[in-house]
Design a protein around this motif. Structure first.
Motif, PDB file in Angstrom:
ATOM      1  N   THR A 201       5.340   0.152   3.371  1.00  0.00           N
ATOM      2  CA  THR A 201       4.690   0.330   2.065  1.00  0.00           C
ATOM      3  C   THR A 201       4.106   1.722   1.877  1.00  0.00           C
ATOM      4  O   THR A 201       3.884   2.139   0.743  1.00  0.00           O
ATOM      5  CB  THR A 201       3.581  -0.712   1.899  1.00  0.00           C
TER       6      THR A 201
ATOM      7  N   TRP B 180      -1.037   3.957   8.993  1.00  0.00           N
ATOM      8  CA  TRP B 180      -0.321   3.607   7.769  1.00  0.00           C
ATOM      9  C   TRP B 180       0.745   2.542   8.064  1.00  0.00           C
ATOM     10  O   TRP B 180       1.213   2.411   9.205  1.00  0.00           O
ATOM     11  CB  TRP B 180       0.398   4.823   7.172  1.00  0.00           C
TER      12      TRP B 180
ATOM     13  N   LYS C 216       1.103   2.515   2.671  1.00  0.00           N
ATOM     14  CA  LYS C 216      -0.318   2.388   2.406  1.00  0.00           C
ATOM     15  C   LYS C 216      -1.139   2.645   3.668  1.00  0.00           C
ATOM     16  O   LYS C 216      -0.704   2.358   4.779  1.00  0.00           O
ATOM     17  CB  LYS C 216      -0.628   0.987   1.867  1.00  0.00           C
TER      18      LYS C 216
END
Length: 893
Positions: free
Chosen positions: A497, A493, A499
């Motif tokens: 962010t 990840w 993400k």
């Protein structure tokens, strides 16, 4: 290698009674050790003394110098609290239920089975047998409570089976000094206490508290005016007063008729207190009150004689504070839903201490202001993982109870608990900025915690639920990687962010080891598929190197300089790889080193058993020269990597209440049905408040469940070395054990010669040669002389002396500065020394960062702590000065 046990974290309280000594020090048992907490300084320390089993009773001398601790095997130790050493030992043949020093400290009353044994309190001098028994009294029933009178002449004893309280005179008085019986209770007694008339300063009341939430108040009425003895009616049984013609005092199966007492000679209608005045007098039941706790049992109580206050704790987590003798309820509050196992006053009576063994909770509450003085709770399941902060001041722990706790290492206190995870926490990692903590859990999430605001500011998940068992982050803190238990994948990840960037596939088993190289972005992973893989995460090249093994790989770690990789395998070996060349450097066979401890259910001996003979956790020392290894054993091994030799084995506990501590099972306790320890012949459901429905829910009654009667098995799940190199932590079944370098004097010279002596150092200082004296003290490597020579240098001479220090002594000098910053007030003086050393020897420090890193980390830790303290002080003084200036301006106007 001079590490010794320093503290125990993660389990502030596990059962037994807690006590308060010197009105500010809380003493509580923690497993088979004793923890001492300074309530004023907010510091806790575990005494490095162990018993053979879990401690269930402790008592302290009135002056607070000595401690008497009793374990479940009725083995007792007598501890000097100041020196933290065991002075004497003694064992009893029956279970010990209660222990208490008399008010003057000369005697100890011990409830051993159905007997009360009175012993002389031993001193600090070593003797062949320090304990001397003064008296042994048969109470015909198991003893549950006792109390001393203020003059140390009488004992009040409560029992279980016959539901009776006995008033006993310590001095032997023959047949006329038999115990006085208080009858009428309908449940076993939890506490018995003497009450004192404040005007006459004499005992005139007795309180008895029973498990069925009742308190009985007894009053002393004495004798008639001419000294004629009044026949005492049985207290608490008014329906028998008409038919009762004699009172029976039971000791050694003897009956004393009241008529024998009428022949006593009285002088002026009074009886000498030395002759058992209270035992021979008349007592009557004044009142009995109910605490009104339906469907709850009274489990703990205490009485403060000066304030006439009674505190009681119940099995439903409620406690009450009552003013006696009028039985006025001052407080009735709930602190948990579990049973309160200890409740005690401090000497002044303004603080109440409560303990809940099941939750590992310990509270100190000021009842007047209704505020907490202390509130600590440990993990009530095994600790799985650890993480040191980069400055070594904080330690984070994650456990099977789904909680994360962050501890201050210096004080031993937990200051924040995170409970957002819904399953066991399996991995922790501190970010480089020291203010962010990462955690992985079996609930399928990774969470980032802000240690400034104490909140979960980011959660990392996967498209489909996964169970994470390993976690790491790159040195720059840009990406986070986690290994899974079920899908055998590694997820990547973005920290900024949140993400999901990538999924690394290739392993064919659970990924239990994961770590980034400290110097580059290469990720190392270990799996049960018998391989260690290196991944280039940022370039996206996938696995760039694979190291194959013949057995499952359990964990992997990088050396602090990133030039070596260590992994442990199921066969019990530790393999050391060169991650750059991809070659095997060393291999250590550790099966025999970690072997030790036989489980109660084992059919084979330790030598022939193959279970547990492998390392499940590894940790390099701060300089990378040595490695710590632990696993499902009672031992932690320390190896020298270059020579592949075992330097030292640390036995983490001697607690026989845990399984796997003994190497050989006791053949005397073997029966046809198996070991005697595994046969449950006691019906403790009613007494301990555990009903059968609860046992079924917990799985205790299922076939094959809890084969060792619920005994925890000793093991080490995680090892972490502090970045300073002066301490390391181990997550064990006992809790989190902290080991630090022993600061006691040990002669270890660096460069010894005939002319290098303490006299030569003192002679150089007397001749005003501080540079020569400092170099000699560094060669001698004696801490006190080094510090003395440092302070002999004036601030103006520091720029001239610092360049003349040989570089081979820099590490020892930096360690001395770090130690001085912890205690001495000369902050600017030490900082000027550090500044000059960095100016003159900066290039050498940079080139030898690996060897000097532990000392530099220690120095950084000390400076950071002082900076935080000073910033807090300055921020508070800023507003105070603004107020004072504004107030003075108004006065001038």
């Amino acid at each position: 290698m001079n590490f010794r046990f320093q503290n125990l974290l993660g389990a502030p309280y596990r059962g037994g009674n807690a006590i308060v000594i010197n009105d500010k020090t809380l003493v509580s048992p923690v497993g088979n050790r004793v923890a001492v907490t300074d309530l004023i300084k907010s510091e806790t320390l575990t005494i490095p003394c162990e018993t053979s089993a879990n401690i269930n009773r402790i008592a302290a001398s009135p002056n607070g110098l000595f401690l008497f601790a009793v374990d479940e095997n009725s083995r007792c130790i007598f501890i000097n609290v100041l020196q933290k050493v065991i002075l004497h030992r003694i064992s009893f043949d029956k279970p010990v239920s209660v222990v208490k020093f008399c008010p003057d400290g000369s005697l100890i009353a011990i409830g051993v089975g159905k007997f009360v044994e009175i012993w002389k309190s031993p001193g600090s001098k070593k003797r062949f047998f320090a304990f001397e028994r003064v008296r042994k009294i048969d109470c015909k029933s198991k003893i549950t409570a006792l109390d001393w009178s203020p003059d140390s002449k009488y004992l009040i004893v409560g029992s279980k089976e016959d539901l009776t309280a006995r008033l006993i005179c310590v001095e032997k008085l023959g047949k006329l000094g038999r115990p006085y019986l208080f009858l009428g209770h309908r449940a076993s007694l939890v506490g018995v206490f003497f009450g004192v008339d404040k005007k006459l300063n004499k005992v005139n009341k007795v309180y008895s508290i029973t498990r069925d939430c009742m308190i009985f108040s007894w009053g002393f009425t004495g004798y008639e005016g001419n000294g004629e003895f009044l026949e005492p009616l049985s207290p608490g049984t008014p329906e028998q007063r008409e038919n009762q013609s004699e009172a029976m005092d039971v000791e050694n199966d003897s009956i004393v008729n009241v008529k024998e007492r009428k022949n006593l000679d009285f002088q002026d209608g009074n009886m000498d207190e030395e002759c058992g005045f209270l035992v021979r007098g008349k007592w009557e039941l004044l009142r009995k009150d109910n605490f009104m706790q339906q469907q709850a049992r009274l489990t703990a109580c205490d009485y403060h004689r000066g304030l006439e206050l009674v505190v009681v704790g119940f099995s439903n987590g409620v406690f009450g504070l009552y003013q006696m003798p009028d039985f006025i309820c001052l407080h009735l509050l709930s602190i948990s839903r579990e049973k309160i196992t200890t409740a005690v006053f401090n000497d002044l009576g303004n603080w109440l201490t409560f303990g809940c063994a099941k939750l590992g909770q310990l509270l100190v509450w000021e009842w007047r202001s209704e505020s907490y003085i202390l509130k600590q709770q440990g993990h009530y399941f095994d600790v799985n993982c650890l993480a040191y902060s980069p400055d070594s001041q904080l330690l984070a722990t994650g456990a099977d109870d789904n909680k994360i706790k962050v501890w201050t290492v210096s004080s031993g206190f937990c200051f924040v608990t995170f409970s957002e995870h819904t399953n066991a926490v399996t991995a922790l990692h501190f970010m480089a900025n020291n203010n962010c903590l990462l955690s992985a859990s079996l609930d399928g999430t990774l969470r980032a915690w802000d240690l400034f605001r104490y909140r979960n500011f980011r959660t990392f998940t996967t498209p489909s639920p996964r169970q994470f068992v390993s976690l790491t982050a790159d040195p720059a803190g840009e990406v986070i990687c986690a290994g899974t238990l079920d899908s055998f994948e590694i997820f990547v990840w973005s920290m900024k962010t949140g993400k999901l960037l990538d999924t690394l596939s290739g392993h064919e088993g659970p990924v239990h080891g994961l770590m980034f190289s400290p110097t580059n972005a290469i990720l190392a992973s270990s799996s049960w598929d018998k391989s260690v893989r290196l991944w280039d995460v940022f370039e996206g090249k996938g696995a760039v190197e694979t190291f194959s093994h013949t057995h499952d790989v359990l964990t992997v770690v990088y050396r602090p300089d990133g030039k070596q990789l260590a992994c442990s395998t199921l066969e019990g070996n530790i393999h050391f790889w060169d991650p750059i060349d991809g070659q095997l450097m060393y291999a250590i066979e550790g099966r025999r080193d970690i072997a030790g401890g036989r489980l109660m259910t084992d059919r084979r001996s330790v030598a022939n058993s193959s279970s547990g003979k492998c390392f499940t956790t590894l940790c390099y020392t701060a300089d990378g020269s040595y490695i710590l290894a632990g696993g499902n054993s009672k031992y932690i091994c320390l190896y020298d990597i270059a020579d592949q030799v075992l330097l030292r084995r640390f036995q983490i506990t001697h607690n026989l209440s845990l399984d796997g501590v003994l190497d050989f099972l006791n053949s005397k306790r073997m029966t046809e049905a198996g070991p005697l320890d595994l046969i449950d012949d006691e019906n403790s459901d009613v007494e301990e408040g555990i009903d059968k429905q609860t046992r079924k829910k917990l799985g205790y009654d299922l076939p094959g469940a809890m084969p060792n009667r619920g005994r925890p098995v000793i093991r080490t799940k995680c090892l972490k070395f502090a970045p300073t190199g002066r301490s390391w932590a181990a997550a064990t079944t006992e809790g989190v054990l902290i080991y630090s370098i022993d600061d006691s004097f040990m002669f270890d010279p660096t460069d010894l010669d005939v002319d290098v002596t303490p006299e030569a150092v003192n002679r150089a200082l007397s001749e005003d040669q501080p540079r020569r004296g400092l170099v000699l003290s560094l060669r001698l490597n004696e801490d006190s002389l080094i510090k003395k020579c440092i302070f002999s240098v004036t601030p103006t001479d520091i720029p001239a002396v610092a360049p003349s220090i040989p570089v081979r002594y820099l590490q020892r000098l930096i360690e001395a500065f770090a130690d001085l910053l912890e205690s001495c007030p000369h902050l600017e003086f030490i900082l000027r020394w550090c500044q000059e050393l960095c100016k003159t020897h900066g290039l050498y420090i940079q080139q030898n960062s690996r060897s000097l890193l532990p000392a530099l980390k220690s120095l950084q830790k000390a400076i950071t702590r002082l900076h935080q303290d000073l910033s807090d002080t300055c921020s508070s003084n800023e507003y105070l000065l603004q107020y004072l200036c504004s107030a003075s301006t108004k006065k001038m106007e």
